[in-house]
Scaffold this motif. Structure first.
Motif, short mmCIF file in Angstrom:
data_model
loop_
_atom_site.label_atom_id
_atom_site.label_comp_id
_atom_site.label_asym_id
_atom_site.label_seq_id
_atom_site.Cartn_x
_atom_site.Cartn_y
_atom_site.Cartn_z
N THR A 179 0.81 -1.22 0.00
CA THR A 179 0.00 0.00 0.00
C THR A 179 0.85 1.27 0.00
O THR A 179 0.30 2.36 -0.16
CB THR A 179 -0.95 0.03 1.21
N GLY A 180 2.15 1.15 0.20
CA GLY A 180 3.01 2.33 0.15
C GLY A 180 3.41 2.88 1.50
O GLY A 180 3.67 4.08 1.63
N LYS A 181 3.49 2.04 2.51
CA LYS A 181 3.86 2.51 3.85
C LYS A 181 5.25 3.13 3.85
O LYS A 181 5.50 4.14 4.52
CB LYS A 181 3.77 1.36 4.86
N GLY A 182 6.16 2.52 3.09
CA GLY A 182 7.51 3.06 3.01
C GLY A 182 7.56 4.44 2.39
O GLY A 182 8.35 5.30 2.80
N LEU A 183 6.70 4.68 1.39
CA LEU A 183 6.65 5.99 0.75
C LEU A 183 6.16 7.06 1.73
O LEU A 183 6.67 8.19 1.75
CB LEU A 183 5.73 5.95 -0.47
N PHE A 184 5.17 6.70 2.54
CA PHE A 184 4.68 7.66 3.53
C PHE A 184 5.73 7.94 4.60
O PHE A 184 5.87 9.08 5.07
CB PHE A 184 3.39 7.14 4.18
N ALA A 185 6.48 6.92 5.00
CA ALA A 185 7.56 7.14 5.97
C ALA A 185 8.60 8.09 5.40
O ALA A 185 9.06 9.01 6.08
CB ALA A 185 8.20 5.80 6.34
N GLN A 186 8.97 7.88 4.13
CA GLN A 186 9.94 8.76 3.49
C GLN A 186 9.40 10.18 3.36
O GLN A 186 10.13 11.16 3.55
CB GLN A 186 10.29 8.21 2.10
N ALA A 187 8.09 10.30 3.06
CA ALA A 187 7.48 11.62 2.95
C ALA A 187 7.51 12.36 4.29
O ALA A 187 7.81 13.56 4.34
CB ALA A 187 6.04 11.49 2.46
N LEU A 188 7.21 11.66 5.36
CA LEU A 188 7.25 12.28 6.69
C LEU A 188 8.64 12.80 6.99
O LEU A 188 8.80 13.89 7.55
CB LEU A 188 6.83 11.27 7.75
N HIS A 189 9.65 12.04 6.65
CA HIS A 189 11.03 12.48 6.89
C HIS A 189 11.38 13.67 6.00
O HIS A 189 11.97 14.66 6.46
CB HIS A 189 12.00 11.33 6.63
N SER A 190 11.02 13.59 4.71
CA SER A 190 11.40 14.65 3.76
C SER A 190 10.76 15.98 4.10
O SER A 190 11.33 17.04 3.80
CB SER A 190 10.99 14.22 2.34
N LEU A 191 9.58 15.96 4.70
CA LEU A 191 8.89 17.20 5.05
C LEU A 191 9.31 17.75 6.41
O LEU A 191 8.98 18.89 6.75
CB LEU A 191 7.37 16.96 5.06
N SER A 192 10.02 16.96 7.19
CA SER A 192 10.33 17.34 8.56
C SER A 192 11.60 18.20 8.63
O SER A 192 12.34 18.34 7.66
CB SER A 192 10.51 16.10 9.43
N GLN A 193 11.85 18.72 9.82
CA GLN A 193 13.07 19.49 10.05
C GLN A 193 14.30 18.59 10.10
O GLN A 193 15.43 19.08 10.14
CB GLN A 193 12.93 20.28 11.36
N ARG A 194 14.10 17.27 10.11
CA ARG A 194 15.21 16.32 10.14
C ARG A 194 15.64 15.91 8.73
O ARG A 194 16.46 15.01 8.56
CB ARG A 194 14.80 15.07 10.92
#
Length: 451
Positions: A172-187
């Motif tokens: 379903t793309g769980k890895g893509l959402f994890a990467q998106a959360l990281h890419s949008l964050s201050q980290r």
């Protein structure tokens, strides 16, 4: 002469009516001389009720009053560009507009009046919103309401350090959402480290996550940093968290509580600053009841739960996903197909997609390679998609056996057997590329013998 003038006026009106913006013109006294259909719709006025009347009597003062763009143009001769204002119309509604006005003159430069054009900013916002919905969200495609909710949630929590638990079926793309959360964050500038908790046995997984000291176990010839250390100041993504052993669960709980741990075989406490994103396709509440997952760890992980819908629950996204994937495959040179025929699309829409987006991606890559032209037809789809509940293809005509077809099938079999079923060698022997051979094998239902 009168007929020519009438014909000319009709042509001008036809041009005005074809314009997507509202348009009306006035003479020097501010009387309406033309009024197009878009203006009728936005201002809720019929053209026959406006011509020859003063604009100030008909339209909101924001457009033609003393401080309006039209008044400024009529009295100064200057154009006004993109002035945003809001007008009240019948029913108590307020419409935001972007208004432009400009003078028009005769061949000697004498003023004749002015033209006013305006755009309904709500329509522009609708277009922009549709584009946003069609555009991938950091590589994730979806316009289904549930997907838009998830996108909004990701935007909302992007700067939080709270633990996120992504739940959903495989593919379903769980890895893509994890990467998106990281890419949008201050980290974002710091590491994004992924750990597949189901890929390694317990002893190796513990070493992989927390690291080990030299001599911690047979083969540990030097110290090694674990994934938590490597992810310091960044994000660690623990995929398939439901497969963790009880021993690793205890250690992980401490890291989530204190951001501290010891390497395998070591005594030194290591402090890290890591955001944790976990994912699983398993039913964690059921594992809790069965005693296979720690309750305290579950509540530590389940701070911000996000459930990602299966593809069968958002089938409206399938055409958009197909368009996106075909463009991506074409950019990689995997085929020439750029569209899907209505019959093939119907088959794809009917499929339940147990493998979700990952399965769709594989099916389209297969179809693109096997497609004979720029449009994917049903015969290019894998048999697993074509077969119905009763084992019959969905209206896909298989070739009839004829003398020439039997000869072709026998020729293919001889070439494959002579090459010991090595398709690359068989294709070269038969004078065709591997893709053509693969397609012909599928056509004649030739499969390699089981060893």
């Amino acid at each position: 002469m009168i007929e020519e003038l009438r014909e000319q006026r009709n042509k001008v009106q036809a041009v005005l009516d074809s314009i997507a913006e509202g348009v009306f013109t006035v003479d020097r006294e501010g009387r309406v001389t033309s009024f197009n259909r878009t203006a009728e719709r936005i201002l809720d006025r019929a053209v026959q009720d406006t011509l020859g009347r003063r604009a100030l009597e008909l339209f909101p003062t924001e457009i033609c009053g003393a401080a309006s763009p039209l008044h400024e143009t009529l009295h100064t001769g200057r154009a006004v560009r993109n002035r945003e204002l809001a007008i009240a119309v019948s029913g108590g509604k307020t419409i935001p507009l972007s208004v432009c006005t400009g003078p028009f003159r005769d061949e000697h430069g004498n003023p004749l009046g002015a033209v006013c054009t305006f755009r309904d900013l709500r329509e522009i916002e609708c277009i922009a919103d549709e584009r946003r919905r069609r555009a991938p969200f950091l590589g994730i495609v979806g316009k289904h309401p549930r997907m838009r909710e998830i996108f909004d949630m990701v935007e909302m929590i992007k700067d939080s350090d709270s633990t996120v638990l992504l739940q959903g079926e495989s593919g379903t793309g769980k890895g893509l959402f994890a990467q998106a959360l990281h890419s949008l964050s201050q980290r974002e500038r710091h590491p994004f480290v992924k750990v597949s908790c189901a890929a390694l046995p317990e002893t190796l997984l513990e070493s992989e996550i927390f690291g080990h000291e030299r001599g911690a176990f047979t083969g540990a010839i030097k110290e090694r940093k674990g994934r938590f250390e490597l992810a310091d100041r960044g994000t660690i993504f623990l995929d398939e968290i439901g497969d963790l052993s009880p021993t690793v669960q205890v250690k992980l709980l401490r890291v989530l509580q204190d951001q501290q741990f010891e390497r395998l075989g070591g005594n030194e406490t290591i402090q890290v600053d890591v955001r944790v994103i976990a994912a699983t396709h398993r039913d964690l509440p059921r594992l809790l009841r069965e005693g296979k997952f720690r309750e305290d760890l579950y509540y530590r992980l389940n701070v911000i739960p996000i459930h990602i819908s299966a593809l069968r629950e958002r089938k409206a996204d399938i055409p958009l996903l197909i368009e996106f994937l075909l463009e991506r495959f074409a950019a990689k040179g995997k085929g020439k197909a750029s569209s899907v025929s209505p019959r093939a699309m119907s088959i794809l829409m009917d499929h339940d997609w147990p493998g979700n987006v990952r399965e769709l991606e594989n099916v389209l890559e297969h179809a693109m390679v096997c497609s004979r032209g720029t449009t994917i037809e049903p015969d290019a789809l894998p048999d697993s998609i074509l077969m119905g509940h009763r084992g019959h293809p969905f209206g896909v005509k298989r070739p009839r056996a004829s003398a020439s077809s039997i000869n072709e099938r026998e020729q293919l079999l001889r070439g494959l057997e002579a090459s010991r079923w090595n398709r690359g060698l068989a294709a070269a022997r038969l004078g065709m590329d591997r893709t053509t051979l693969w397609r012909k094998m599928r056509r004649w239902e030739i499969t390699a013998p089981q060893s």
